[in-house]
Design a protein around this motif. Structure first.
Motif, PDB file in Angstrom:
ATOM      1  N   LEU A 120      26.816 -32.026 -42.865  1.00 56.20           N
ATOM      2  CA  LEU A 120      28.234 -31.855 -42.373  1.00 56.20           C
ATOM      3  C   LEU A 120      28.694 -33.546 -42.133  1.00 56.20           C
ATOM      4  O   LEU A 120      27.969 -34.473 -41.698  1.00 56.20           O
ATOM      5  CB  LEU A 120      28.364 -31.401 -41.045  1.00 56.20           C
ATOM      6  N   GLN A 169      29.511 -23.564 -40.575  1.00 53.98           N
ATOM      7  CA  GLN A 169      28.683 -23.563 -39.646  1.00 53.98           C
ATOM      8  C   GLN A 169      29.157 -23.100 -38.473  1.00 53.98           C
ATOM      9  O   GLN A 169      28.500 -22.349 -37.506  1.00 53.98           O
ATOM     10  CB  GLN A 169      28.124 -25.015 -39.401  1.00 53.98           C
ATOM     11  N   ARG A 208      22.702 -21.969 -42.827  1.00 54.88           N
ATOM     12  CA  ARG A 208      23.760 -21.041 -42.303  1.00 54.88           C
ATOM     13  C   ARG A 208      23.574 -19.732 -42.901  1.00 54.88           C
ATOM     14  O   ARG A 208      23.953 -18.828 -41.948  1.00 54.88           O
ATOM     15  CB  ARG A 208      25.115 -21.728 -42.615  1.00 54.88           C
ATOM     16  N   VAL A 249      31.288 -29.417 -33.726  1.00 55.75           N
ATOM     17  CA  VAL A 249      30.330 -28.342 -33.506  1.00 55.75           C
ATOM     18  C   VAL A 249      29.420 -28.810 -32.334  1.00 55.75           C
ATOM     19  O   VAL A 249      29.313 -27.678 -31.513  1.00 55.75           O
ATOM     20  CB  VAL A 249      29.232 -28.345 -34.890  1.00 55.75           C
ATOM     21  N   VAL A 268      21.579 -28.153 -36.975  1.00 55.20           N
ATOM     22  CA  VAL A 268      22.815 -28.222 -36.724  1.00 55.20           C
ATOM     23  C   VAL A 268      23.826 -29.010 -37.592  1.00 55.20           C
ATOM     24  O   VAL A 268      24.990 -28.623 -38.122  1.00 55.20           O
ATOM     25  CB  VAL A 268      23.207 -28.724 -35.121  1.00 55.20           C
ATOM     26  N   GLU A 286      18.832 -22.264 -40.747  1.00 56.09           N
ATOM     27  CA  GLU A 286      19.067 -23.510 -41.546  1.00 56.09           C
ATOM     28  C   GLU A 286      19.730 -23.190 -42.778  1.00 56.09           C
ATOM     29  O   GLU A 286      19.393 -22.092 -43.461  1.00 56.09           O
ATOM     30  CB  GLU A 286      17.559 -24.021 -41.929  1.00 56.09           C
TER      31      GLU A 286
END
Length: 240
Positions: A168, A144, A89, A176, A164, A87
């Motif tokens: 973003l 990411q 990144r 992604v 994920v 989490e």
């Protein structure tokens, strides 16, 4: 169904006296995307950290590819074929994109590095365009992609991705997710933690719902999506 690549049985994780994961049993099958969804504080990230050896389990069994991985160090987990995209990144912001990627391959023979890089470039062409750029100067979505690319450099059999879509833009999230779907189609096994249940349900083959450290629902995505509780609490759908 194929034999599970990763099988956790009755796993408990504590932080001091606090029980973060309470008797969790999950199976992750080869070539599938398995999602763990649930609210903040449900124990999802703690479970991934336990699998990758970052925190110890207090009870239970963890078996990967037929071998117990309980008590192994993170390096040993990586050598066994497990890659963890944490989490937030956790890229190395002051290093270049290329150097970040190369760090992901530190356990691989040098002859395998170039093919691994080309594979990452195929998945995320934007990274190839920015090899000399400082990683911290890239957008959140690009970071990411870099975090996932760095994990892929170790040639994992299982890639675990924590949150994920966090932070973003929707268009970047979709990109992604497309690449994760592509990796799965090529045979990669994916275990993902995702607060955005709608996105997770679009991609995953199997879903586990965690609340307060416990699995409260699990099964094939289509089956779990029909649960009244899941539809109301996570998918925002009228279950009546």
């Amino acid at each position: 169904m194929s034999q599970a690549l990763l099988h956790l049985t009755d796993v408990h994780v504590r932080y001091g006296q606090a029980l973060a994961v309470n008797g969790v049993t999950i199976q992750v099958h080869p070539g599938q995307v398995t999602a763990i969804v649930g609210p903040n504080g449900a124990g999802k990230s703690s479970l991934l950290k336990a699998i990758s050896g970052l925190i110890p389990i207090r009870q239970g069994q963890m078996v990967f590819s037929g071998q117990s991985i309980v008590g192994l160090r993170p390096k040993d987990m990586a050598l066994s074929g497990i890659a963890h995209v944490p989490e937030g990144r956790r890229i190395f912001a002051k290093m270049s994109v290329l150097d970040n990627l190369l760090l992901g391959a530190y356990l691989r023979p040098s002859k395998d590095v170039a093919p691994a890089l080309h594979s990452v470039y195929a998945a995320f062409p934007r990274l190839q365009e920015r090899l000399g750029q400082r990683a911290g100067s890239m957008s959140g979505g690009e970071q990411q992609m870099l975090a996932i690319g760095r994990a892929l450099m170790s040639a994992p059999r299982l890639i675990m991705v924590d949150e994920v879509s966090q932070g973003l833009a929707p268009v970047v999230v979709q990109e992604v997710y497309r690449q994760l779907k592509r990796l799965s189609a090529q045979g990669m096994t994916v275990l993902m933690v995702e607060q955005n249940a709608r996105l997770a349900f679009e991609l995953a083959t199997q879903v586990y719902v965690m609340e307060q450290g416990c699995v409260v629902a699990h099964g094939p995505t289509e089956t779990v999506a029909q649960s009244v509780h899941v539809r109301n609490a996570y998918l925002g759908l009228d279950a009546t």
